[in-house]
Design an enzyme around this catalytic site. Structure first.
Site, PDB file in Angstrom:
ATOM      1  N   LYS A  96      39.228  49.601  41.235  1.00  0.00           N
ATOM      2  CA  LYS A  96      38.843  49.917  42.609  1.00  0.00           C
ATOM      3  C   LYS A  96      40.002  50.558  43.374  1.00  0.00           C
ATOM      4  O   LYS A  96      41.155  50.173  43.215  1.00  0.00           O
ATOM      5  CB  LYS A  96      38.368  48.652  43.315  1.00  0.00           C
ATOM      6  CG  LYS A  96      37.123  48.098  42.662  1.00  0.00           C
ATOM      7  CD  LYS A  96      36.499  47.020  43.523  1.00  0.00           C
ATOM      8  CE  LYS A  96      35.548  46.211  42.686  1.00  0.00           C
ATOM      9  NZ  LYS A  96      36.260  45.336  41.733  1.00  0.00           N
TER      10      LYS A  96
ATOM     11  N   VAL B  93      33.943  40.174  36.307  1.00  0.00           N
ATOM     12  CA  VAL B  93      34.160  40.947  35.078  1.00  0.00           C
ATOM     13  C   VAL B  93      34.756  40.033  34.008  1.00  0.00           C
ATOM     14  O   VAL B  93      34.298  40.004  32.862  1.00  0.00           O
ATOM     15  CB  VAL B  93      35.095  42.153  35.350  1.00  0.00           C
ATOM     16  CG1 VAL B  93      35.594  42.772  34.046  1.00  0.00           C
ATOM     17  CG2 VAL B  93      34.377  43.196  36.195  1.00  0.00           C
TER      18      VAL B  93
ATOM     19  N   ASP C  20      48.761  38.700  43.814  1.00  0.00           N
ATOM     20  CA  ASP C  20      47.326  38.799  43.573  1.00  0.00           C
ATOM     21  C   ASP C  20      47.043  39.855  42.495  1.00  0.00           C
ATOM     22  O   ASP C  20      47.058  41.050  42.751  1.00  0.00           O
ATOM     23  CB  ASP C  20      46.583  39.141  44.873  1.00  0.00           C
ATOM     24  CG  ASP C  20      45.073  39.022  44.702  1.00  0.00           C
ATOM     25  OD1 ASP C  20      44.598  38.878  43.550  1.00  0.00           O
ATOM     26  OD2 ASP C  20      44.359  39.077  45.720  1.00  0.00           O
TER      27      ASP C  20
ATOM     28  N   LYS D   2      31.651  32.721  43.375  1.00  0.00           N
ATOM     29  CA  LYS D   2      32.180  33.771  42.502  1.00  0.00           C
ATOM     30  C   LYS D   2      33.044  33.089  41.455  1.00  0.00           C
ATOM     31  O   LYS D   2      34.038  32.453  41.789  1.00  0.00           O
ATOM     32  CB  LYS D   2      33.004  34.735  43.369  1.00  0.00           C
ATOM     33  CG  LYS D   2      33.773  35.798  42.619  1.00  0.00           C
ATOM     34  CD  LYS D   2      34.546  36.678  43.617  1.00  0.00           C
ATOM     35  CE  LYS D   2      35.615  37.500  42.913  1.00  0.00           C
ATOM     36  NZ  LYS D   2      36.477  38.225  43.868  1.00  0.00           N
TER      37      LYS D   2
ATOM     38  N   SER E 246      44.184  40.481  39.468  1.00  0.00           N
ATOM     39  CA  SER E 246      42.871  39.989  39.038  1.00  0.00           C
ATOM     40  C   SER E 246      42.921  39.364  37.644  1.00  0.00           C
ATOM     41  O   SER E 246      43.576  39.880  36.731  1.00  0.00           O
ATOM     42  CB  SER E 246      41.871  41.142  39.032  1.00  0.00           C
ATOM     43  OG  SER E 246      40.645  40.699  38.497  1.00  0.00           O
ATOM     44  N   ALA E 247      42.172  38.293  37.488  1.00  0.00           N
ATOM     45  CA  ALA E 247      42.016  37.656  36.174  1.00  0.00           C
ATOM     46  C   ALA E 247      41.292  38.584  35.196  1.00  0.00           C
ATOM     47  O   ALA E 247      41.320  38.352  33.987  1.00  0.00           O
ATOM     48  CB  ALA E 247      41.243  36.347  36.323  1.00  0.00           C
ATOM     49  N   ASP E 248      40.669  39.652  35.716  1.00  0.00           N
ATOM     50  CA  ASP E 248      40.015  40.619  34.828  1.00  0.00           C
ATOM     51  C   ASP E 248      41.022  41.191  33.817  1.00  0.00           C
ATOM     52  O   ASP E 248      40.668  41.460  32.665  1.00  0.00           O
ATOM     53  CB  ASP E 248      39.421  41.795  35.625  1.00  0.00           C
ATOM     54  CG  ASP E 248      38.267  41.377  36.525  1.00  0.00           C
ATOM     55  OD1 ASP E 248      37.821  40.212  36.434  1.00  0.00           O
ATOM     56  OD2 ASP E 248      37.817  42.224  37.330  1.00  0.00           O
TER      57      ASP E 248
ATOM     58  N   GLU F  77      27.017  42.123  35.091  1.00  0.00           N
ATOM     59  CA  GLU F  77      27.571  40.944  35.777  1.00  0.00           C
ATOM     60  C   GLU F  77      26.745  40.545  37.002  1.00  0.00           C
ATOM     61  O   GLU F  77      25.922  41.332  37.494  1.00  0.00           O
ATOM     62  CB  GLU F  77      29.013  41.201  36.187  1.00  0.00           C
ATOM     63  CG  GLU F  77      29.185  42.412  37.088  1.00  0.00           C
ATOM     64  CD  GLU F  77      30.445  42.345  37.945  1.00  0.00           C
ATOM     65  OE1 GLU F  77      30.674  41.310  38.600  1.00  0.00           O
ATOM     66  OE2 GLU F  77      31.172  43.351  37.976  1.00  0.00           O
TER      67      GLU F  77
HETATM   68  N1  PSU Z   1      32.589  46.278  40.603  1.00  0.00           N
HETATM   69  C1  PSU Z   1      31.871  46.610  41.715  1.00  0.00           C
HETATM   70  N2  PSU Z   1      31.714  45.645  42.670  1.00  0.00           N
HETATM   71  C2  PSU Z   1      32.226  44.372  42.534  1.00  0.00           C
HETATM   72  C3  PSU Z   1      32.981  44.023  41.369  1.00  0.00           C
HETATM   73  C4  PSU Z   1      33.128  45.031  40.425  1.00  0.00           C
HETATM   74  O1  PSU Z   1      31.383  47.739  41.850  1.00  0.00           O
HETATM   75  O2  PSU Z   1      32.027  43.541  43.423  1.00  0.00           O
HETATM   76  C5  PSU Z   1      33.569  42.617  41.239  1.00  0.00           C
HETATM   77  C6  PSU Z   1      33.714  42.215  39.770  1.00  0.00           C
HETATM   78  O3  PSU Z   1      33.034  40.996  39.574  1.00  0.00           O
HETATM   79  C7  PSU Z   1      35.212  42.028  39.572  1.00  0.00           C
HETATM   80  C8  PSU Z   1      35.618  41.534  40.922  1.00  0.00           C
HETATM   81  O4  PSU Z   1      35.517  41.127  38.531  1.00  0.00           O
HETATM   82  O5  PSU Z   1      34.900  42.429  41.773  1.00  0.00           O
HETATM   83  C9  PSU Z   1      37.129  41.570  41.099  1.00  0.00           C
HETATM   84  O6  PSU Z   1      37.511  40.506  41.916  1.00  0.00           O
HETATM   85  P1  PSU Z   1      39.024  39.987  41.972  1.00  0.00           P
HETATM   86  O7  PSU Z   1      39.797  41.187  42.492  1.00  0.00           O
HETATM   87  O8  PSU Z   1      39.015  38.828  42.940  1.00  0.00           O
HETATM   88  O9  PSU Z   1      39.399  39.600  40.600  1.00  0.00           O
HETATM   89 MN    MN Z   2      42.546  38.121  43.194  1.00  0.00          MN
END
Ligand code: PSU
Ligand code: MN
Length: 304
Positions: free
Chosen positions: A159, A106, A138, A86, A140-142, A25
């Site tokens: 994470k 992701v 909140d 992003k 994630s869309a993942d 990514e």
């Molecule tokens: N893994 C990492 N660092 C990152 C990410 C993943 O080690 O920065 C990113 C990925 O792109 C993942 C995003 O989709 O963080 C999640 O963001 P959000 O919580 O806003 O969906």
């Molecule tokens: Mn989010």
């Protein structure tokens, strides 16, 4: 073929020949690390995947085209233009219609990999249910993408900044199989054991590949998560990390950080507050995932 896709010739011929390809990514490059660690991370992941005998395909939006296999210059652009938007699924039509650059999360990278016919994708950690999601909503869309899109995501779990038990609940509802690579525990990024278990442990790349293949043959079109704990030597101290994460979350709240800025803010805060230790761990786990993803992609191609 989708008219917005632009293939790197090496990736195209690998796919046509049925050779192993691993997607990477670009949000992790533009927003996950500072420069120059982000460039190092992007380049090293590609090198590791090659070393294992697979072809890397770093995917991002370049002038409104979906690049399946960015050039080194394009990777450098993502690394030095940290203001590249992003992009999650909802951003894609607008960014592409305008002919802009976009860094894929992701969710987005899974979708693009699927359009391109790539089965495996390696990242650091997926997004999930944020702590306090009861109020912020909140999530994630993942997670939705893992429901929608049939790509295998190799990652170090979710994470540590997230609510892991709720993330796993959501994945269960969405029908996403969660595998633990050489582990019974769902990893939490910087930490090997989140305290939660995985559905199925696999000990070899072949075993993981076989489950991915069987899922395809069953016409189950969900994604699948292959979680790989950070190597023991790179794991962080849980108490130290928890304290830093709590401080990061408090600061994000104080500053009113919301939406897609949240994850990059928290990662950057931890980078500073841990004196760079979290970045060293983040790099180590991504590299380990890249190696594992390449091995599983290879095993998948050798099946049958
Ligand atoms: N893994 C990492 N660092 C990152 C990410 C993943 O080690 O920065 C990113 C990925 O792109 C993942 C995003 O989709 O963080 C999640 O963001 P959000 O919580 O806003 O969906
Ligand atoms: Mn989010």
């Amino acid at each position: 073929m989708n008219k917005y896709l632009e293939f790197n010739p090496e990736v195209k011929s690998a796919l046509d020949a049925g050779k192993p390809v691993v997607a990477l990514e670009t949000t992790i490059i533009s927003h996950g690390f500072n420069y120059p660690e982000n460039l190092e991370c992007g380049r090293t992941c590609e090198a590791i995947i090659r070393e294992e005998g697979a072809v890397p395909a770093t995917i991002g939006i370049v002038n409104g085209k979906i690049k399946i296999g960015c050039s080194d210059e394009e990777i450098q652009h993502f690394a030095t233009h940290r203001d590249t938007p992003k992009c999650s699924r909802r951003d894609l039509a607008a960014i592409i219609a305008r002919g802009s650059w976009g860094a894929g999360t992701v969710a987005t990278t899974m979708y693009f990999a699927h359009l391109a016919g790539i089965k495996f994708f390696c990242t650091g950690g997926i997004g999930g249910v944020h702590r306090g999601a009861e109020e912020s909503m909140d999530i994630s869309a993942d997670l939705e993408e893992l429901h929608e899109t049939s790509v295998a995501v190799v990652c170090a779990g979710a994470k540590s900044i997230l609510n892991i038990p709720l993330t796993l609940e959501r994945l269960e509802t969405l029908g996403v199989t969660v595998l633990g690579f050489q582990s019974d525990k769902f990893p939490a990024f910087y930490i090997r054991d989140s305290g939660c278990g995985v559905d199925y442990r696999v000990d070899t790349a072949e075993e993981a590949a076989k489950i991915v293949k069987t899922k395809d043959e069953l016409e189950i079109h969900n994604g699948i998560l292959i979680t790989v704990p950070i190597p023991e030597k790179d794991e962080m101290d849980k108490k130290f990390m928890d304290d830093n994460i709590n401080a990061a979350l408090a600061e994000a709240k104080k500053q009113g950080i919301r939406g897609k800025a949240t994850t990059p803010f928290l990662l950057a805060y931890l980078h500073d507050s841990t004196g760079g230790k979290s970045v060293a761990a983040n790099k180590a786990l991504v590299f380990n995932n890249a190696r594992t993803a390449a091995r599983i992609a290879k095993a998948y191609c050798n099946l049958k």
